[in-house]
Design a protein around this motif. Sequence first.
Motif, PDB file in Angstrom:
ATOM      1  N   GLN A  81       0.784  -1.325   0.195  1.00  0.00           N
ATOM      2  CA  GLN A  81      -0.002   0.054   0.023  1.00  0.00           C
ATOM      3  C   GLN A  81       0.867   1.141   0.030  1.00  0.00           C
ATOM      4  OE1 GLN A  81      -2.258  -1.019   3.664  1.00  0.00           O
ATOM      5  NE2 GLN A  81      -0.583  -0.459   5.006  1.00  0.00           N
ATOM      6  N   ALA A  82       0.126   2.430  -0.409  1.00  0.00           N
ATOM      7  CA  ALA A  82       1.109   3.534  -0.432  1.00  0.00           C
ATOM      8  C   ALA A  82      -0.180   4.604  -0.345  1.00  0.00           C
ATOM      9  CB  ALA A  82       1.725   3.806  -2.075  1.00  0.00           C
ATOM     10  N   TRP A  83       0.230   5.684   0.411  1.00  0.00           N
ATOM     11  CA  TRP A  83      -0.648   6.844   0.334  1.00  0.00           C
ATOM     12  C   TRP A  83      -0.080   8.104   0.697  1.00  0.00           C
ATOM     13  CZ3 TRP A  83      -1.298   3.266   4.937  1.00  0.00           C
ATOM     14  CH2 TRP A  83      -0.972   3.785   6.120  1.00  0.00           C
ATOM     15  N   GLY A  84      -1.007   9.166   0.427  1.00  0.00           N
ATOM     16  CA  GLY A  84      -0.529  10.462   0.489  1.00  0.00           C
ATOM     17  C   GLY A  84      -1.526  11.552   0.258  1.00  0.00           C
ATOM     18  N   TRP A  85      -1.208  12.863   0.328  1.00  0.00           N
ATOM     19  CA  TRP A  85      -2.152  13.895   0.239  1.00  0.00           C
ATOM     20  C   TRP A  85      -1.545  14.887  -0.312  1.00  0.00           C
ATOM     21  CZ3 TRP A  85      -0.880  11.487   4.561  1.00  0.00           C
ATOM     22  CH2 TRP A  85       0.131  12.252   5.623  1.00  0.00           C
ATOM     23  N   PRO A  86      -2.354  15.955  -0.884  1.00  0.00           N
ATOM     24  CA  PRO A  86      -1.830  17.252  -1.283  1.00  0.00           C
ATOM     25  C   PRO A  86      -1.561  18.350   0.035  1.00  0.00           C
ATOM     26  CG  PRO A  86      -3.922  17.178  -1.952  1.00  0.00           C
ATOM     27  CD  PRO A  86      -3.863  15.905  -1.349  1.00  0.00           C
ATOM     28  N   LEU A  87      -0.610  19.054  -0.101  1.00  0.00           N
ATOM     29  CA  LEU A  87      -0.265  20.019   1.067  1.00  0.00           C
ATOM     30  C   LEU A  87      -0.928  21.218   0.732  1.00  0.00           C
ATOM     31  CD1 LEU A  87       3.643  19.276   1.749  1.00  0.00           C
ATOM     32  CD2 LEU A  87       1.554  18.182   2.810  1.00  0.00           C
ATOM     33  N   HIS A  88      -1.786  21.669   1.775  1.00  0.00           N
ATOM     34  CA  HIS A  88      -2.638  22.797   1.697  1.00  0.00           C
ATOM     35  C   HIS A  88      -1.780  23.848   2.287  1.00  0.00           C
ATOM     36  CE1 HIS A  88      -5.888  20.645  -0.290  1.00  0.00           C
ATOM     37  NE2 HIS A  88      -5.695  19.861   0.752  1.00  0.00           N
ATOM     38  N   GLU A  89      -2.338  24.990   2.129  1.00  0.00           N
ATOM     39  CA  GLU A  89      -1.845  26.271   2.893  1.00  0.00           C
ATOM     40  C   GLU A  89      -1.736  26.172   4.483  1.00  0.00           C
ATOM     41  OE1 GLU A  89      -2.482  31.233   2.796  1.00  0.00           O
ATOM     42  OE2 GLU A  89      -3.937  29.799   1.876  1.00  0.00           O
ATOM     43  N   ASN A  90      -0.584  26.558   5.076  1.00  0.00           N
ATOM     44  CA  ASN A  90      -0.511  26.313   6.612  1.00  0.00           C
ATOM     45  C   ASN A  90      -0.383  24.782   7.126  1.00  0.00           C
ATOM     46  OD1 ASN A  90      -0.810  28.965   7.219  1.00  0.00           O
ATOM     47  ND2 ASN A  90      -2.909  28.962   6.940  1.00  0.00           N
ATOM     48  N   THR A  91       0.164  24.014   6.056  1.00  0.00           N
ATOM     49  CA  THR A  91       0.048  22.606   6.452  1.00  0.00           C
ATOM     50  C   THR A  91       1.407  22.329   7.457  1.00  0.00           C
ATOM     51  OG1 THR A  91       0.930  20.481   5.623  1.00  0.00           O
ATOM     52  CG2 THR A  91       2.103  22.269   4.543  1.00  0.00           C
ATOM     53  N   ALA A  92       0.959  21.295   8.619  1.00  0.00           N
ATOM     54  CA  ALA A  92       2.029  21.131   9.450  1.00  0.00           C
ATOM     55  C   ALA A  92       3.391  20.116   8.855  1.00  0.00           C
ATOM     56  CB  ALA A  92       1.359  20.477  10.599  1.00  0.00           C
ATOM     57  N   TRP A  93       3.095  19.747   7.664  1.00  0.00           N
ATOM     58  CA  TRP A  93       4.068  18.693   7.380  1.00  0.00           C
ATOM     59  C   TRP A  93       5.382  19.278   7.360  1.00  0.00           C
ATOM     60  CZ3 TRP A  93       4.024  13.958   5.176  1.00  0.00           C
ATOM     61  CH2 TRP A  93       5.076  13.520   4.068  1.00  0.00           C
ATOM     62  N   TRP A  94       5.726  20.651   6.901  1.00  0.00           N
ATOM     63  CA  TRP A  94       7.239  21.601   6.865  1.00  0.00           C
ATOM     64  C   TRP A  94       7.570  21.664   8.237  1.00  0.00           C
ATOM     65  CZ3 TRP A  94       9.224  19.325   2.695  1.00  0.00           C
ATOM     66  CH2 TRP A  94       8.412  19.398   1.720  1.00  0.00           C
ATOM     67  N   GLY A  95       6.711  21.446   9.461  1.00  0.00           N
ATOM     68  CA  GLY A  95       7.373  21.829  10.533  1.00  0.00           C
ATOM     69  C   GLY A  95       8.706  21.290  10.957  1.00  0.00           C
ATOM     70  N   GLY A  96       9.815  22.133  11.301  1.00  0.00           N
ATOM     71  CA  GLY A  96      10.851  21.601  11.660  1.00  0.00           C
ATOM     72  C   GLY A  96      11.988  21.205  10.354  1.00  0.00           C
ATOM     73  N   LEU A  97      11.568  21.823   9.362  1.00  0.00           N
ATOM     74  CA  LEU A  97      12.316  21.595   8.023  1.00  0.00           C
ATOM     75  C   LEU A  97      13.629  22.369   8.235  1.00  0.00           C
ATOM     76  CD1 LEU A  97      12.520  20.409   5.155  1.00  0.00           C
ATOM     77  CD2 LEU A  97      11.620  22.512   4.382  1.00  0.00           C
ATOM     78  N   GLN A  98      14.655  21.542   7.716  1.00  0.00           N
ATOM     79  CA  GLN A  98      16.148  22.445   7.561  1.00  0.00           C
ATOM     80  C   GLN A  98      16.370  22.094   6.358  1.00  0.00           C
ATOM     81  OE1 GLN A  98      17.823  23.957  10.309  1.00  0.00           O
ATOM     82  NE2 GLN A  98      15.572  23.799  11.370  1.00  0.00           N
ATOM     83  N   LEU A  99      16.504  23.054   5.445  1.00  0.00           N
ATOM     84  CA  LEU A  99      16.803  22.995   4.169  1.00  0.00           C
ATOM     85  C   LEU A  99      18.250  22.849   3.964  1.00  0.00           C
ATOM     86  CD1 LEU A  99      14.590  25.344   1.948  1.00  0.00           C
ATOM     87  CD2 LEU A  99      14.491  22.803   2.032  1.00  0.00           C
ATOM     88  N   ASP A 100      18.929  22.345   3.136  1.00  0.00           N
ATOM     89  CA  ASP A 100      20.270  21.973   2.824  1.00  0.00           C
ATOM     90  C   ASP A 100      20.577  23.451   2.109  1.00  0.00           C
ATOM     91  OD1 ASP A 100      20.503  19.798   3.584  1.00  0.00           O
ATOM     92  OD2 ASP A 100      20.218  18.788   1.829  1.00  0.00           O
ATOM     93  N   GLU A 101      19.702  24.093   1.198  1.00  0.00           N
ATOM     94  CA  GLU A 101      20.077  25.406   0.693  1.00  0.00           C
ATOM     95  C   GLU A 101      18.889  25.988   0.338  1.00  0.00           C
ATOM     96  OE1 GLU A 101      21.422  24.646  -3.786  1.00  0.00           O
ATOM     97  OE2 GLU A 101      22.859  24.114  -2.290  1.00  0.00           O
ATOM     98  N   GLY A 102      18.623  27.408   0.242  1.00  0.00           N
ATOM     99  CA  GLY A 102      17.621  28.228  -0.169  1.00  0.00           C
ATOM    100  C   GLY A 102      16.512  28.615   0.723  1.00  0.00           C
ATOM    101  N   ASN A 103      15.483  29.239   0.338  1.00  0.00           N
ATOM    102  CA  ASN A 103      14.623  30.070   1.400  1.00  0.00           C
ATOM    103  C   ASN A 103      13.457  28.919   1.524  1.00  0.00           C
ATOM    104  OD1 ASN A 103      12.496  31.554   2.210  1.00  0.00           O
ATOM    105  ND2 ASN A 103      13.516  33.450   1.329  1.00  0.00           N
ATOM    106  N   ALA A 104      13.520  28.803   2.830  1.00  0.00           N
ATOM    107  CA  ALA A 104      12.409  28.046   3.505  1.00  0.00           C
ATOM    108  C   ALA A 104      11.202  28.393   3.333  1.00  0.00           C
ATOM    109  CB  ALA A 104      12.680  27.481   5.093  1.00  0.00           C
TER     110      ALA A 104
END
Length: 195
Positions: A81-104
């Motif tokens: 099985q596999a699943w997912g969803w589209p990320l909407h405005e104000n999503t919590a998905w990116w909380g705590g993201l540390q990008l290697d480069e670029g503007n978060a």
Amino acid sequence: MNPDRKATALTFHHLSAEQARERRTEIEDVFRGSYVHAIEAGEKFEAPEAFMHRFDAYTDPSRAAGFELVIAELEGRACGQAWGWPLHENTAWWGGLQLDEGNAADFTAENGSRTFALSEIMVRSELTGRGIAHALHNELLGHRAEQRATLLVRPDNTRAYTTYRNWGWYRVGTLTPSWPDAPTFDVLIRDLPIS
């Protein structure tokens, strides 16, 4: 033999969040058959209760807009099985993201049609190496309208990491989800649609 040929006998079922909840027992059974070693090792994040708690949250009707689950069946039995969803405005998905480069702020700006989050992909352990995971991956992502997809992978999971890179994914940073006992994952991205 081409791994995708080994998976040609698969049947796919696309489920909404509501339909997935109706097959909750089957979803857990596939998980238990896929994460055998992690469960036996006592990993808290991969405990069946923790996994099903996350599943219930992902499929909660109040927040499951766009959720899609694909079940692969082989000879009438759910094998992956596999699943997912589209990320909407104000999503919590990116909380705590540390990008290697670029503007978060630019990278994480979501509107419901920019990024599809591939949350889970799994195949029963006795059936790995037959192209089922790749077939599930393509079945779930092949018709998506979003511009890109993202997923999280443990940096020490060499087999999965190599596989994802071979499928066109690349690392952009790290992220530790807010779930209890969550490890730090590498964040991978790939363009959609799959060609």
